[in-house]
Design a protein around this motif. Structure first.
Motif, PDB file in Angstrom:
ATOM      1  N   UNK A  69      -9.072  47.438   4.554  1.00  0.00           N
ATOM      2  CA  UNK A  69     -10.222  48.293   4.868  1.00  0.00           C
ATOM      3  C   UNK A  69     -10.920  47.891   6.154  1.00  0.00           C
ATOM      4  N   UNK A  70     -10.669  46.654   6.618  1.00  0.00           N
ATOM      5  CA  UNK A  70     -11.243  46.220   7.889  1.00  0.00           C
ATOM      6  C   UNK A  70     -10.322  46.498   9.074  1.00  0.00           C
TER       7      UNK A  70
ATOM      8  N   UNK B 152      -8.575  57.242   6.316  1.00  0.00           N
ATOM      9  CA  UNK B 152      -7.674  58.326   6.703  1.00  0.00           C
ATOM     10  C   UNK B 152      -6.257  57.796   6.907  1.00  0.00           C
ATOM     11  N   UNK B 153      -6.153  56.496   7.164  1.00  0.00           N
ATOM     12  CA  UNK B 153      -4.850  55.875   7.401  1.00  0.00           C
ATOM     13  C   UNK B 153      -4.262  55.260   6.125  1.00  0.00           C
TER      14      UNK B 153
ATOM     15  N   UNK C 135      -6.410  61.047   0.256  1.00  0.00           N
ATOM     16  CA  UNK C 135      -7.829  61.058  -0.106  1.00  0.00           C
ATOM     17  C   UNK C 135      -8.029  60.994  -1.625  1.00  0.00           C
ATOM     18  N   UNK C 136      -7.299  60.107  -2.280  1.00  0.00           N
ATOM     19  CA  UNK C 136      -7.423  59.947  -3.726  1.00  0.00           C
ATOM     20  C   UNK C 136      -8.705  59.199  -4.065  1.00  0.00           C
ATOM     21  N   UNK C 137      -9.417  59.681  -5.054  1.00  0.00           N
ATOM     22  CA  UNK C 137     -10.660  59.043  -5.481  1.00  0.00           C
ATOM     23  C   UNK C 137     -10.762  59.140  -6.998  1.00  0.00           C
ATOM     24  N   UNK C 138     -10.529  58.034  -7.708  1.00  0.00           N
ATOM     25  CA  UNK C 138     -10.549  58.076  -9.177  1.00  0.00           C
ATOM     26  C   UNK C 138     -11.913  58.460  -9.745  1.00  0.00           C
TER      27      UNK C 138
ATOM     28  N   UNK D  92     -15.868  52.950   4.727  1.00  0.00           N
ATOM     29  CA  UNK D  92     -14.707  52.080   4.906  1.00  0.00           C
ATOM     30  C   UNK D  92     -13.712  52.194   3.761  1.00  0.00           C
ATOM     31  N   UNK D  93     -14.102  52.933   2.701  1.00  0.00           N
ATOM     32  CA  UNK D  93     -13.232  53.059   1.534  1.00  0.00           C
ATOM     33  C   UNK D  93     -12.743  54.482   1.307  1.00  0.00           C
TER      34      UNK D  93
END
Length: 358
Positions: free
Chosen positions: A130-131, A136-137, A142-145, A201-202
């Motif tokens: 994440x850093x 987007x990479x 764009x999965x988000x539980x 960032x997530x």
């Protein structure tokens, strides 16, 4: 006594027989903080249990927005008990989803009992990714539980269309303008809740009506002005997750980043508290005509003594044992606040605004 807590849980002697008193109405302001929002769940659970307290409006951000939306939907469909059940079910579903995540505690974390992911190889790898890469990479789909967890427990159409007794205000940050955007109950869907908790960032920015949004904590954690402008009650109870003060300076990279985030996410609230303090002084010193400005009473449910011991990575710890630990703390501190401060509702603030926020 913990100076960041309006009423200390362990210092209260509870009367056995309390005389019946009139119901009092409050507004709630709920901060964000990931899994630490389970503390807010516990506080809400105790407040909903208290029949002497009515909730008029809730302004919330991020994890607070999820708590607020679940509470509002549960209340609309089942009253107080429905709201409590909906909150418990939401956090339980969240913990079950987390059980399948590779970002769980390692055996070393469990051995040290620190509730963090400090020794989890998967978490350390994810933190590095994440850093180095954007969402987007590393998450192009764009999965988000959280989307599934929210949709499993909330009928958003019913929430929007119901004759709802609780006003709902969720804050998000407009990426283009840098301004706070407040969504109200009649327009709220799952995307609006996700926007309020979209850490840049997530997760990819959430698009709503052609605008993109990030976590509301950057500009309102939580925003107080919707409660001032949109509600009648003068009592605002802030449920704190992010500590305002820390005695020792951070030294590790993780501690420094965590403290930077705490300061950033508290800054908008402190600005609004400065304005409220200024208006309060004008009213109290009769420097402005009575009735021209609204007199507010500010209250706080917080547990800095608990939260200061938790590292930043614990905000991603959705282990059921950890969530119920925070829930119990939230209930304990909310119970203490009710016992100590209920009689002062509608009369005065139970926190010194200048001492705590200025």
């Amino acid at each position: 006594m913990d100076t960041g807590i309006a009423c200390e849980a362990d210092a209260i002697i509870r009367p056995k027989n309390r005389p019946t008193v009139a119901t009092k109405t409050i507004n709630l302001a709920l901060q964000g903080g990931g899994a630490h929002g389970a503390f807010t769940w516990g506080a809400l659970d105790r407040l909903l249990e208290e029949k002497r307290i009515e909730i008029e409006g809730i302004s919330a951000t991020s994890a607070g927005a999820m708590n607020a939306t679940v509470l509002a939907y549960g209340f609309a469909t089942g009253g107080r008990d429905g709201a409590r059940a909906a909150l418990a079910a939401f956090w339980r579903r969240l913990s079950l989803i987390a059980m399948t995540s590779p970002l769980n505690e390692s055996w070393l974390d469990c051995a040290f009992g620190n509730q963090s992911h400090r020794f989890s190889p998967a978490f350390l790898a994810f933190d590095l990714v994440t850093h180095l890469f954007s969402p987007y990479e590393f998450n192009p789909l764009n999965l988000n539980p959280l989307k599934d967890v929210l949709e499993a427990g909330i009928d958003f159409e019913a929430l929007r269309e119901s004759e709802h007794p609780i006003k709902l205000f969720l804050s998000a940050t407009n990426v283009r303008t840098g301004k706070v955007k407040v969504f109200e109950r009649h327009e709220i869907g799952v995307q609006h809740v996700l926007a309020s908790g979209c850490l840049p960032f997530m997760f990819q920015a959430v698009e709503i009506d052609g605008e993109h949004y990030w976590d509301g904590g950057y500009m309102g954690n939580p925003a107080i002005f919707p409660l001032i402008n949109g509600c009648e009650s003068k009592d605002i109870v802030i449920v704190h997750i992010n500590p305002l003060e820390r005695e020792e300076p951070p030294r590790t990279a993780a501690e420094i980043l965590d403290r930077v985030n705490e300061i950033s996410f508290n800054s908008s609230l402190m600005r609004e508290m400065r304005a409220i303090s200024f208006v309060t002084r004008l009213i109290d010193e009769r420097l402005i005509e009575a009735g021209r400005l609204k007199r507010l009473f500010i209250h706080s449910i917080s547990a800095d003594a608990v939260m200061k011991k938790l590292g930043a990575s614990t905000k991603l710890n959705a282990d059921w044992g950890f969530l119920t630990y925070l829930h119990a703390a939230g209930r304990r501190y909310a119970d203490a606040w009710i016992e100590e401060c209920f009689d002062r509702l509608g009369v005065e603030s139970t926190v010194d605004i200048r001492m705590q926020y200025l």
